[in-house]
Design a protein around this motif. Structure first.
Motif, PDB file in Angstrom:
ATOM      1  N   UNK A 437       0.837  -1.198   0.000  1.00  0.00           N
ATOM      2  CA  UNK A 437       0.000   0.000   0.000  1.00  0.00           C
ATOM      3  C   UNK A 437       0.874   1.252   0.000  1.00  0.00           C
ATOM      4  N   UNK A 438       0.937   1.948  -1.122  1.00  0.00           N
ATOM      5  CA  UNK A 438       1.780   3.145  -1.258  1.00  0.00           C
ATOM      6  C   UNK A 438       1.060   4.343  -0.652  1.00  0.00           C
ATOM      7  N   UNK A 439       1.627   4.911   0.410  1.00  0.00           N
ATOM      8  CA  UNK A 439       1.054   6.118   1.000  1.00  0.00           C
ATOM      9  C   UNK A 439       1.502   7.318   0.179  1.00  0.00           C
ATOM     10  N   UNK A 440       0.532   8.050  -0.336  1.00  0.00           N
ATOM     11  CA  UNK A 440       0.858   9.118  -1.280  1.00  0.00           C
ATOM     12  C   UNK A 440       1.807  10.150  -0.686  1.00  0.00           C
ATOM     13  N   UNK A 441       1.509  10.679   0.481  1.00  0.00           N
ATOM     14  CA  UNK A 441       2.345  11.733   1.063  1.00  0.00           C
ATOM     15  C   UNK A 441       3.756  11.241   1.344  1.00  0.00           C
ATOM     16  N   UNK A 442       3.866  10.014   1.847  1.00  0.00           N
ATOM     17  CA  UNK A 442       5.186   9.446   2.126  1.00  0.00           C
ATOM     18  C   UNK A 442       5.962   9.244   0.834  1.00  0.00           C
ATOM     19  N   UNK A 443       5.288   8.749  -0.195  1.00  0.00           N
ATOM     20  CA  UNK A 443       5.935   8.517  -1.486  1.00  0.00           C
ATOM     21  C   UNK A 443       6.476   9.817  -2.065  1.00  0.00           C
ATOM     22  N   UNK A 444       5.690  10.889  -1.971  1.00  0.00           N
ATOM     23  CA  UNK A 444       6.136  12.184  -2.496  1.00  0.00           C
ATOM     24  C   UNK A 444       7.371  12.673  -1.737  1.00  0.00           C
ATOM     25  N   UNK A 445       7.398  12.494  -0.428  1.00  0.00           N
ATOM     26  CA  UNK A 445       8.566  12.906   0.365  1.00  0.00           C
ATOM     27  C   UNK A 445       9.807  12.098  -0.012  1.00  0.00           C
ATOM     28  N   UNK A 446       9.623  10.823  -0.321  1.00  0.00           N
ATOM     29  CA  UNK A 446      10.746   9.994  -0.756  1.00  0.00           C
ATOM     30  C   UNK A 446      11.239  10.428  -2.130  1.00  0.00           C
ATOM     31  N   UNK A 447      10.320  10.776  -3.021  1.00  0.00           N
ATOM     32  CA  UNK A 447      10.720  11.325  -4.327  1.00  0.00           C
ATOM     33  C   UNK A 447      11.531  12.613  -4.139  1.00  0.00           C
ATOM     34  N   UNK A 448      11.051  13.463  -3.253  1.00  0.00           N
ATOM     35  CA  UNK A 448      11.765  14.720  -2.974  1.00  0.00           C
ATOM     36  C   UNK A 448      13.182  14.438  -2.481  1.00  0.00           C
ATOM     37  N   UNK A 449      13.311  13.431  -1.614  1.00  0.00           N
ATOM     38  CA  UNK A 449      14.618  13.107  -1.040  1.00  0.00           C
ATOM     39  C   UNK A 449      15.614  12.680  -2.106  1.00  0.00           C
ATOM     40  N   UNK A 450      15.118  12.067  -3.180  1.00  0.00           N
ATOM     41  CA  UNK A 450      16.001  11.613  -4.248  1.00  0.00           C
ATOM     42  C   UNK A 450      16.243  12.686  -5.300  1.00  0.00           C
ATOM     43  N   UNK A 451      15.612  13.835  -5.138  1.00  0.00           N
ATOM     44  CA  UNK A 451      15.815  14.919  -6.095  1.00  0.00           C
ATOM     45  C   UNK A 451      14.958  14.822  -7.340  1.00  0.00           C
ATOM     46  N   UNK A 452      13.940  13.929  -7.322  1.00  0.00           N
ATOM     47  CA  UNK A 452      13.073  13.780  -8.491  1.00  0.00           C
ATOM     48  C   UNK A 452      12.026  14.886  -8.558  1.00  0.00           C
ATOM     49  N   UNK A 453      11.748  15.514  -7.424  1.00  0.00           N
ATOM     50  CA  UNK A 453      10.733  16.574  -7.355  1.00  0.00           C
ATOM     51  C   UNK A 453      11.412  17.848  -6.878  1.00  0.00           C
TER      52      UNK A 453
END
Length: 923
Positions: A437-453
């Protein structure tokens, strides 16, 4: 993905070099030329990446070249991040003398002020820049042998709103014959003890959707006492499956470990029950693993049945299935209808007519696979011209033999069309296990951490990340959306085959490592240079794999455990912080059911200078080390539900990039550090506690006004406020982006007895923004809950009143035009609810004859003295009262032992679902 990496590195190089010049952080002589050369090589490579990315699918040599480029780009990114860290360190901490303590110095200073240690650091970075440049130089020269074309990509991101994508994940299109056969088999009587029915077919054919259709069918629901759904996946883990069955039957997991004990529990739980059990996505071909579970399941009532879905007929036969239903693809008309519904959504009629003929030809390429039709239809929904559709029809990807799965071809068409940063976001999802189950807010924060966002003009990173999520959802790359009361997506899943596709694209960069279960770690057999993102699941105590420390390029490590004490032994944490220094995201959080928790975070955490995301949720430490404040790049710190944590580090103000301080449920905090008010990037602060000791180290309530917070805020221990003037200076009403607010008026046990009027004055000056949608008032001691601003909250949708012990009357909440959810509890002085609950006591006039116009749910808890609930109003002035609570669908009353009757309009409401317990109304 290489395209996004190179683009990001170039952007970072320009930014960091610019900062270095501006802030006079010079490297050694000659490195300026190296930086220019690095930039030139990256630009030369960037120019051909569109062609290279397209050719990698069919040309192995190009794929290898891109792999080399990705690894080189990661190295460059790390070096630039170190350089940027050095600049931040100089800005925040000044210089450190080689023989003494730190000294704060002016922002600009001549080179002779630097200590030997800093000169060494600059030399180290300069050497690394030369090394990565030499490597990139080789890669740049190699590109000439492939004769790439120079193609400029025009990035277009259609802005997709949250509600505009079509969720067809739970709809069943076509396959009427299969539906009818399956329902008949499930509901028919049989002499066989616990028969097994199997749905078989290739991936993406619709087996799971068909099983979901049957699972939720009215006829099936009425035929069985219990329904159980287990996603099996590969490998077949007998322990996990047994626990999943028990959790479905009993509502919670258990601490049993031995398989025999688990099977005995299942056998006991299903006695005298006729059950329907679905095993979705079964791969197991070892009958010895299956037989013990099947034997204990036979203890259910005769008529119980099992349904499995599998891609392999051999699996169905090994499991002893007598009824095998071969799920066929959609016929041409059904496939076209599914494709058309998505591709032509919200498109003008004339445009649909023009594209229909070519659309049918593209639809036929899907070969009846629902997932292919769904994905390709979603992709073409955003292609406006006939020429764009023709390019899809004529694509060479349809001819590829290298792709084993038929459905991968339409998926590849959709993937290639994604903007490069969104490609990276999609591939990152391969880190999670199937059915996760992908939590949207958590997923976005992880994307941010990798520099994708990244932030865009006038648009925060989080908003951009949500647009990326919606972009992927709109192309049917996510499914099974879970939504909140506001219809916002909070969680989703990926189809198994789409997960396989993401794994196919990431080429072992993302790993799921299971330790102590059936599937042993595969770290030793993988390419250590490639692995960047790892999620671990640990099934036994103290079995964290030591070999994981060999993955030195790792950028994400998300640790999960299904065993108490199994996350990370204390001695492993120091080692982790010292060796895996490239990490951008780290999770070592605990679930609520875990017993043993991490009690100390070692000071070595300060070595993780690249870290952007740190999740310590549910850990048991009492305080955090000061070295944590050396993580200048940190964007997210999650310390929610850390029930023992008493204080945060004093140097919090140095976390200048911190955007999310998630500390909800960490009620043990005694204060928030004073420097927190200087975190200008902070958007989320879950819990702000007011110190009762008037400590100078603590941030005052007034300090909140310097922050621009979003979402929801819980202000605790408001009873500790001694100076109402300080609260006035806060001006919380200016926080326009705060949509949720909790005002908790409890206080420390300081021996001072508060007066009722003090709480009334305090509540009055805590006037929130008119944008407020959620409000909770807790432990209020005033006599009336009626501040002057209450009725001005025209957007308020959720209201909770809890522990307002002196209030004898409810405020006139009936006049709040947007109120949907009302929760009232522990009002110890409340005896009667009457007219004042609907409207203000005034001159007899009102602006409306409808009270609580949008209220959907009302709940009363633990109101022990409440005796009467009735209204006498039939007219307001000259106007007749026509409606009270017209939208109400749920009424819950718990532990109100003296309440004997409901208002007439509630008794007569046939739509109303009542849940009343421990109350005479039950009689």
């Amino acid at each position: 993905m290489a395209e996004a990496l190179v683009s990001g590195v170039l952007e970072q190089l320009t930014a960091v070099a610019g900062k270095g010049i501006q802030q006079k952080v010079r490297l050694v002589v000659g490195v300026d030329e190296e930086v220019k050369k690095l930039s030139s090589n990256l630009e030369a490579i960037q120019a051909v990446l569109v062609d290279a990315e397209a050719r990698q699918v069919t040309e192995t040599a190009v794929r290898r070249w891109l792999d080399q480029l990705k690894q080189a780009s990661y190295d460059i990114e790390d070096v630039l991040d170190e350089w940027n860290y050095a600049i931040l360190k100089q800005k925040l901490e000044g210089v450190e003398d080689a023989t003494g303590p730190k000294k704060k110095v002016c922002f600009f200073f001549p080179s002779y002020c630097f200590s030997f240690k800093q000169v060494s650091l600059r030399n180290d970075i300069a050497i690394k820049i030369k090394e990565v440049n030499e490597n990139l130089d080789v890669i740049t020269k190699q590109k000439e042998r492939y004769s790439f074309n120079t193609i400029t990509r025009v990035e277009r991101l259609e802005h997709v709103q949250t509600t505009s994508f079509i969720d067809v994940s739970e709809e069943m299109c076509g396959q009427d014959a299969c539906k009818s056969i399956l329902i008949d088999k499930l509901c028919a009587s049989t002499e066989q003890r616990l028969p097994i029915i199997s749905l078989i077919g290739m991936g993406g054919i619709g087996k799971t959707t068909l099983a979901q259709f049957a699972y939720n069918h009215d006829k099936v629901m009425k035929s069985f006492d219990e329904r159980i759904w287990v996603c099996v996946l590969e490998p077949f883990d007998e322990h996990r499956i047994a626990k999943a069955i028990i959790e479905s039957l009993e509502g919670s997991t258990i601490n049993l470990i031995e398989l025999q004990s688990l099977h005995k529990r299942i056998s006991t739980s299903i006695q005298r029950k006729k059950f329907f059990l679905v095993f979705d996505d079964m791969w197991n071909e070892d009958f010895k693993k299956w037989e013990p579970l099947y034997r204990c399941l036979k203890n259910g009532v005769h008529g119980s049945k099992i349904l499995i879905t599998t891609r392999k007929e051999s699996v169905a036969k090994i499991m002893g299935s007598m009824d095998i239903i071969n799920v066929q693809g959609l016929n041409d008309e059904e496939c076209w209808l599914m494709f058309k519904r998505l591709a032509f959504f919200d498109r003008p009629f004339e445009e649909c007519e023009r594209l229909e003929e070519i659309g049918k030809k593209i639809s036929s390429k899907c070969q009846g696979l629902p997932l292919a039709a769904k994905t390709l239809g979603s992709f073409l929904r955003f292609k406006k011209s006939w020429e764009e559709w023709k390019c899809v029809l004529d694509s060479e990807l349809w001819k590829l033999k290298e792709i084993e799965e038929e459905v991968f071809r339409p998926l590849l068409l959709s993937y290639n069309d994604l903007p490069c940063l969104i490609k990276s976001c999609f591939i990152y999802c391969a880190i999670f296990p199937k059915d996760y189950g992908l939590k949207k807010d958590e997923l976005i924060k992880l994307w941010m951490a990798q520099g994708y966002v990244k932030e865009e003009e006038n648009k925060a990173m989080e908003i951009v990340g949500e647009e990326y999520f919606n972009y992927l959802a709109s192309r049917s790359l996510f499914q099974e959306f879970e939504k909140d009361d506001e219809n916002n997506v909070i969680r989703c899943k990926m189809h198994d085959l789409i997960h396989d596709f993401a794994q196919f694209l990431c080429k072992n960069e993302c790993l799921h490592i299971e330790v102590g279960g059936i599937k042993e770690p595969i770290i030793n057999s993988c390419n250590h240079e490639k692995v960047c993102h790892v999620i671990t699941t640990i099934y036994r105590e103290n079995l964290f794999p030591d070999s994981i420390f060999s993955l030195r390029r790792m950028r994400s490590l998300l640790c999960c455990s299904s065993y108490p004490g199994g996350i990370l032994p204390p001695n492993m944490l120091s080692k982790l912080f010292g060796k895996l220094t490239c990490l951008r995201a780290l999770t070592i959080s605990r679930g609520l059911r875990e017993i043993e928790r991490i009690e100390e975070i070692p000071k070595e955490v300060g070595k993780l200078i690249h870290l952007r995301y740190l999740n310590l949720r549910g850990s048991g430490m009492r305080k955090l080390p000061e070295t944590l404040c050396e993580l200048y790049n940190l964007q997210t710190l999650n310390i929610s539900l850390c029930g023992e944590l008493e204080e945060l580090p004093q140097g919090m103000e140095k976390l200048i990039k911190l955007r999310h301080l998630q500390n909800f449920g960490t009620w043990s905090l005694r204060y928030i550090p004073e420097g927190t008010q200087r975190l200008s990037n902070l958007r989320t602060l879950g819990y702000f506690v007011i110190s009762g000791s008037n400590d100078e180290k603590a941030c005052s309530l007034e300090g909140l006004k310097y922050l621009n917070l979003y979402g929801e805020l819980y202000i605790g221990m408001l009873g500790n406020v001694l100076n109402v003037e300080e609260v006035k200076r806060l001006e919380i009403k200016s926080q326009k982006s705060l949509l949720g607010l909790t005002l908790d008026l409890r206080e420390d046990d300081n021996g001072r007895e508060r007066r009722n009027e003090e709480d009334e004055t305090l509540l009055e000056v805590l006037q929130p923004s008119l944008n407020l949608e959620k409000l909770k008032i807790l432990s209020y001691r005033g006599n009336i809950i009626m501040p002057n601003w209450m009725m001005s909250l025209t957007k308020l949708r959720h209201l909770r009143l809890d522990g307002c012990s002196n209030c004898k009357h409810l405020p006139p909440l009936g006049e709040l035009p947007s109120l949907e959810y009302l929760d009232i509890s522990l009002l110890n002085s409340l005896k009667s609810v009457s007219n004042e609950f609907l409207r203000k006591e005034n001159d007899g006039t009102s602006s409306s004859s409808v009270f609580f116009p949008k209220l959907k749910t009302i709940t009363f808890w633990f109101i022990y003295e409440w005796e009467e609930w009735d209204y006498e109003i039939t007219r307001i002035g000259e106007e007749e009262v026509t409606t009270i609570m017209p939208s109400l669908v749920s009424l819950k009353i718990y532990d109100c032992p003296k309440l004997k009757a409901l208002p007439k309009h509630l008794v007569q409401n046939t739509r109303l679902k009542k849940d009343i317990s421990y109350c005479p109304l039950l009689d």
